[in-house]
Write a protein that holds these residues in place. Structure first.
Motif, PDB file in Angstrom:
ATOM      1  N   SER A  57       0.957  -1.178   0.050  1.00 23.66           N
ATOM      2  CA  SER A  57      -0.009   0.001   0.033  1.00 23.66           C
ATOM      3  C   SER A  57       0.875   1.141  -0.034  1.00 23.66           C
ATOM      4  N   VAL A  58       1.903   1.294   0.817  1.00 22.41           N
ATOM      5  CA  VAL A  58       2.613   2.424   0.834  1.00 22.41           C
ATOM      6  C   VAL A  58       3.410   2.593  -0.228  1.00 22.41           C
ATOM      7  N   LEU A  59       4.187   1.595  -0.832  1.00 20.86           N
ATOM      8  CA  LEU A  59       5.092   1.555  -1.869  1.00 20.86           C
ATOM      9  C   LEU A  59       4.325   1.954  -3.210  1.00 20.86           C
ATOM     10  N   CYS A  60       3.045   1.771  -3.400  1.00 22.67           N
ATOM     11  CA  CYS A  60       2.650   2.242  -4.688  1.00 22.67           C
ATOM     12  C   CYS A  60       2.428   3.846  -4.610  1.00 22.67           C
ATOM     13  N   VAL A  61       1.753   4.296  -3.482  1.00 22.98           N
ATOM     14  CA  VAL A  61       1.732   5.622  -3.632  1.00 22.98           C
ATOM     15  C   VAL A  61       3.227   6.432  -3.532  1.00 22.98           C
ATOM     16  N   GLU A  62       4.247   5.642  -3.038  1.00 20.99           N
ATOM     17  CA  GLU A  62       5.377   6.352  -2.664  1.00 20.99           C
ATOM     18  C   GLU A  62       6.188   6.362  -4.104  1.00 20.99           C
ATOM     19  N   LEU A  63       6.132   5.309  -5.035  1.00 21.98           N
ATOM     20  CA  LEU A  63       6.488   5.126  -6.309  1.00 21.98           C
ATOM     21  C   LEU A  63       5.918   6.214  -7.262  1.00 21.98           C
ATOM     22  N   ALA A  64       4.506   6.552  -7.100  1.00 23.67           N
ATOM     23  CA  ALA A  64       3.916   7.581  -7.974  1.00 23.67           C
ATOM     24  C   ALA A  64       4.377   8.762  -7.669  1.00 23.67           C
ATOM     25  N   VAL A  65       4.679   9.266  -6.453  1.00 17.37           N
ATOM     26  CA  VAL A  65       4.929  10.635  -6.194  1.00 17.37           C
ATOM     27  C   VAL A  65       6.549  10.779  -6.578  1.00 17.37           C
ATOM     28  N   ILE A  66       7.355   9.664  -6.884  1.00 18.99           N
ATOM     29  CA  ILE A  66       8.455   9.955  -7.284  1.00 18.99           C
ATOM     30  C   ILE A  66       8.526  10.079  -8.662  1.00 18.99           C
ATOM     31  N   ALA A  67       7.744   9.030  -9.170  1.00 19.89           N
ATOM     32  CA  ALA A  67       7.393   9.431 -10.680  1.00 19.89           C
ATOM     33  C   ALA A  67       7.064  10.529 -11.163  1.00 19.89           C
ATOM     34  N   LEU A  68       6.330  11.290 -10.522  1.00 16.96           N
ATOM     35  CA  LEU A  68       5.761  12.947 -10.718  1.00 16.96           C
ATOM     36  C   LEU A  68       7.100  13.784 -10.702  1.00 16.96           C
ATOM     37  N   PHE A  69       7.946  13.516  -9.591  1.00 20.59           N
ATOM     38  CA  PHE A  69       9.125  14.000  -9.415  1.00 20.59           C
ATOM     39  C   PHE A  69      10.087  14.031 -10.751  1.00 20.59           C
ATOM     40  N   ASP A  70      10.130  12.856 -11.143  1.00 23.74           N
ATOM     41  CA  ASP A  70      11.067  12.577 -12.356  1.00 23.74           C
ATOM     42  C   ASP A  70      10.668  13.367 -13.457  1.00 23.74           C
ATOM     43  N   ILE A  71       9.199  13.312 -13.673  1.00 25.72           N
ATOM     44  CA  ILE A  71       8.432  13.619 -14.941  1.00 25.72           C
ATOM     45  C   ILE A  71       8.952  15.214 -14.902  1.00 25.72           C
ATOM     46  N   ALA A  72       8.553  16.111 -13.956  1.00 22.21           N
ATOM     47  CA  ALA A  72       8.707  17.527 -13.584  1.00 22.21           C
ATOM     48  C   ALA A  72      10.235  17.633 -13.904  1.00 22.21           C
ATOM     49  N   GLY A  73      11.179  16.786 -13.516  1.00 22.69           N
ATOM     50  CA  GLY A  73      12.437  17.316 -13.394  1.00 22.69           C
ATOM     51  C   GLY A  73      12.846  17.563 -14.641  1.00 22.69           C
ATOM     52  N   PHE A  74      12.611  16.412 -15.865  1.00 22.56           N
ATOM     53  CA  PHE A  74      12.963  16.618 -17.048  1.00 22.56           C
ATOM     54  C   PHE A  74      12.386  17.555 -17.960  1.00 22.56           C
ATOM     55  N   THR A  75      10.950  17.691 -17.651  1.00 26.26           N
ATOM     56  CA  THR A  75      10.312  18.906 -18.193  1.00 26.26           C
ATOM     57  C   THR A  75      10.533  20.346 -17.578  1.00 26.26           C
ATOM     58  N   HIS A  76      11.269  20.368 -16.643  1.00 30.24           N
ATOM     59  CA  HIS A  76      11.760  21.725 -16.084  1.00 30.24           C
ATOM     60  C   HIS A  76      13.136  21.733 -15.979  1.00 30.24           C
ATOM     61  N   PRO A  77      14.001  21.603 -17.074  1.00 31.71           N
ATOM     62  CA  PRO A  77      15.484  21.508 -16.738  1.00 31.71           C
ATOM     63  C   PRO A  77      15.989  22.832 -16.431  1.00 31.71           C
ATOM     64  N   ALA A  78      16.981  22.932 -15.648  1.00 29.84           N
ATOM     65  CA  ALA A  78      17.797  24.109 -15.334  1.00 29.84           C
ATOM     66  C   ALA A  78      18.458  24.351 -16.930  1.00 29.84           C
ATOM     67  N   GLY A  79      18.466  25.752 -17.078  1.00 35.64           N
ATOM     68  CA  GLY A  79      18.938  26.257 -18.257  1.00 35.64           C
ATOM     69  C   GLY A  79      18.265  26.065 -19.452  1.00 35.64           C
ATOM     70  N   GLY A  80      16.850  25.348 -19.451  1.00 32.64           N
ATOM     71  CA  GLY A  80      16.126  25.197 -20.654  1.00 32.64           C
ATOM     72  C   GLY A  80      16.473  23.830 -21.299  1.00 32.64           C
TER      73      GLY A  80
END
Length: 486
Positions: A152-175
């Protein structure tokens, strides 16, 4: 209570995978391990260390899981080394597993206590005590309940980390997305030993699957879940480390990670998604660590159960729950693990040890080194076991070639880790403190040898039972029938 044994044929391969990945604590890897690696070592190519270490650990896992199919046992390091090199070496495997799995679990008390205290206030010691109580109670319950909590905990945890990863690549420093973090040139850094150590610590948990070999529905569940866990961690953690570097900037990720006011990675989640998701991520860090502690608790309890079952430890440690939610749970070993964690962490607390710099960092580093030593020894034992005619009709690649490559690569990585611990522990390169962790590993091996020699001298009748277990013929028949259906 009863001494009849663990729950039989109840766990699926998916359930084992949950414990493996849950034990590695993905949110703690992102918010703790990856950030700490950038901060303490300055290795920009940290994302590359995960697939490299995943390859190494995959090689070490080949002989491990292949031999565990032939020798199913709740204390795999103890049993496999006994079958490969003899009962005295089996005691070395048991000592390494008990000491260094415990070190990893105990290190997390410092991290979780500080995290909760920072979130809601109060003393980290009190919060660590509350978490200890939760783990102690859950450890006494049936494994299926624990698997439900982990999943139960792991599913939510992995989903939040995936959101972090997606945002990181779509908001790169320096463009633009930087490729510096995945450049091989970045691996030639003075801090690579520290990066490998924290990287190994991030994977620890994948190796716990054979401890459930007496409880899974089929023997193939262990090999499948282990391969899936290693591949998942190598890719998922590597991508997350790259995403963090892309979001902050490859040239700024190390100094930013080292700045406690930067609040990585939660400050980035605030920026991208608002306070709600960052708060959820912080809460998930707490639950992720608790889940990891529970996973290691279950593994250690099974080691104590299995070794006591064979007369190596006091017989009362082989007790399991007889009814209700505790049925089949190794209650004797669970109680001992809870008490030992309370005493050790309590002792360090009483002498004023820093919860992060000492309890978390030093204990986790020791655990990473000790467990890697254990895995290298198991691979060597598997090679010898199969060459002497043990096991079934496994291919030459599985019995010899891949495990040999694992032993060679593992020894090389161990050397790099030990020679460069200073970058991780933040001590001088010539400091004698660097010798503490290797000395603890050597001392554990020596204790295992002495333990085995004492058994040989005083309780010789126990030696033939080491690593053999007490198999139930009906369970063995059912296991084989299940395997034929796969």
């Amino acid at each position: 209570m009863t001494t009849h044994g663990l729950t039989r044929r109840r766990m699926s391969g998916g359930g084992v995978w949950l414990f493996q990945v849950g034990a590695s604590s993905p949110m703690a890897v992102l918010a703790g391990g990856i950030v700490a690696t950038y901060a303490t070592t300055g290795v920009v190519a940290t994302p590359l260390t995960f697939p490299l270490l995943g390859t190494l650990l995959g090689l070490l896992a080949v002989g491990y899981v292949a031999m565990s199919r032939a020798v199913p046992h709740a204390a795999p390091a103890y049993a496999l080394l006994a079958h490969g090199f003899g009962p005295v070496t089996g005691m070395v495997g048991g000592a390494l597993a008990l000491v260094f799995y415990s070190a990893i679990q105990m290190s997390l008390y410092g991290l979780v206590g500080v995290t909760i205290a920072d979130l809601v206030g109060g003393s980290w010691v009190l919060w660590s005590g509350a978490v200890w109580l939760v783990v102690a109670v859950c450890g006494l319950l049936h494994v299926s309940l624990s698997a439900f909590v982990v999943g139960s905990v792991l599913c939510v945890e992995l989903a939040v980390i995936a959101l972090f990863d997606i945002a990181g690549f779509t908001h790169p420093a320096g463009g633009a997305i930087s490729t510096a973090p995945v450049s091989i040139d970045g691996l030639w850094s003075a801090g690579i030993g520290g990066a490998f150590t924290l990287g190994i610590a991030a994977f620890i948990g994948f190796d716990t699957a054979p401890a459930y070999s007496e409880e899974v529905r089929t023997s193939r569940s262990i090999s499948r879940s282990t391969l899936a866990a290693v591949l998942f961690m190598a890719l998922f953690y590597g991508v997350s480390a790259w995403s963090l570097a892309v979001a902050v900037g490859a040239d700024q990720v190390a100094p930013t990670a080292a700045d406690p006011d930067a609040g990585l990675p939660f400050s980035l989640l605030d920026q991208w998604y608002g306070n709600g998701l960052s708060l959820l991520a912080t809460l998930l860090l707490v639950t992720s660590v608790v889940v990891a502690m529970l996973s290691f608790h279950n593994t250690i309890a099974r080691y104590l159960f299995a070794m006591a079952r064979e007369g190596v430890l006091p017989g009362w440690l082989a007790r399991t729950g007889a009814s209700g939610r505790a049925q089949g749970a190794p209650t004797g070993g669970s109680i001992v693990q809870s008490v030992s964690a309370l005493l050790v962490v309590g002792a360090f607390t009483l002498v004023g040890a820093d919860p992060l710099k000492v309890i978390f960092t030093w204990f986790s580093a020791a655990g990473a080194v000790g467990i890697l030593v254990m895995l290298v020894l198991i691979s060597a034992a598997a090679i010898r076991y199969f060459r002497r005619g043990g096991g079934s009709n496994e291919s030459l690649a599985i019995t010899t070639v891949l495990p040999t490559l694992g032993v060679i690569a593992g020894a090389g990585v161990l050397a790099i880790m030990v020679l460069h611990l200073s970058s991780l522990l933040r001590i001088a390169d010539d400091s004698p403190l660097q010798a503490i962790i290797p000395a603890v590993v050597v001392a554990t091996i020596v204790v295992g040898v002495i333990w085995g020699m004492l058994l040989r001298a005083r309780r010789a009748r126990v030696l033939p039972e080491i690593g053999r277990g007490r198999p139930d013929p009906l369970r063995v028949l059912d296991q084989r029938l299940q395997d034929l259906d796969v």
